[in-house]
Scaffold this motif. Structure first.
Motif: not given
Length: 106
Positions: A75-81, A83-94
């Motif tokens: 089940q996909p997370s409803p909070a993907v954005e 979660i990604i916003a908290q990542a120090p670096q994000f690239e190509d879906g990782y």
């Protein structure tokens, strides 16, 4: 105490876990971990019959009484954005994490 976590090893663990602890919190947590280790060593010292079967709990749980395992469902997370916003670096879906140098702890 047998195999006690030294202040130096504990500081390294705190660094690897990226925790921020003041001196009082650090010493309290180290002491608590050492108490847990002492409890584990006490349990290890209990003599057990070598023929004793390993179980995950002390109550027999025959197959006819067990509930069947449920099938995993993605089940996909409803909070993907968020979660990604908290990542120090994000690239190509990782989420990119820094390389952690590995050192053998004493």
């Amino acid at each position: 105490m047998k195999n006690e976590i030294s202040p130096e090893v504990f500081e390294r663990l705190v660094e690897l876990a990226a925790l921020r602890l003041d001196a009082q919190e650090s010493e309290y947590l180290r002491q608590q971990l050492n108490l847990q280790l002492a409890a584990i060593h006490e349990l290890e010292s209990i003599p057990l019959d070598t023929g004793l079967q390993i179980t995950s709990h002390g109550v027999p749980y025959p197959a006819e009484l067990r509930q069947p395992l449920r099938e995993d469902q993605w089940q996909p997370s409803p909070a993907v954005e968020r979660i990604i916003a908290q990542a120090p670096q994000f690239e190509d879906g990782y989420i990119i994490v820094p390389e952690i140098p590995h050192k053998k702890l004493d």
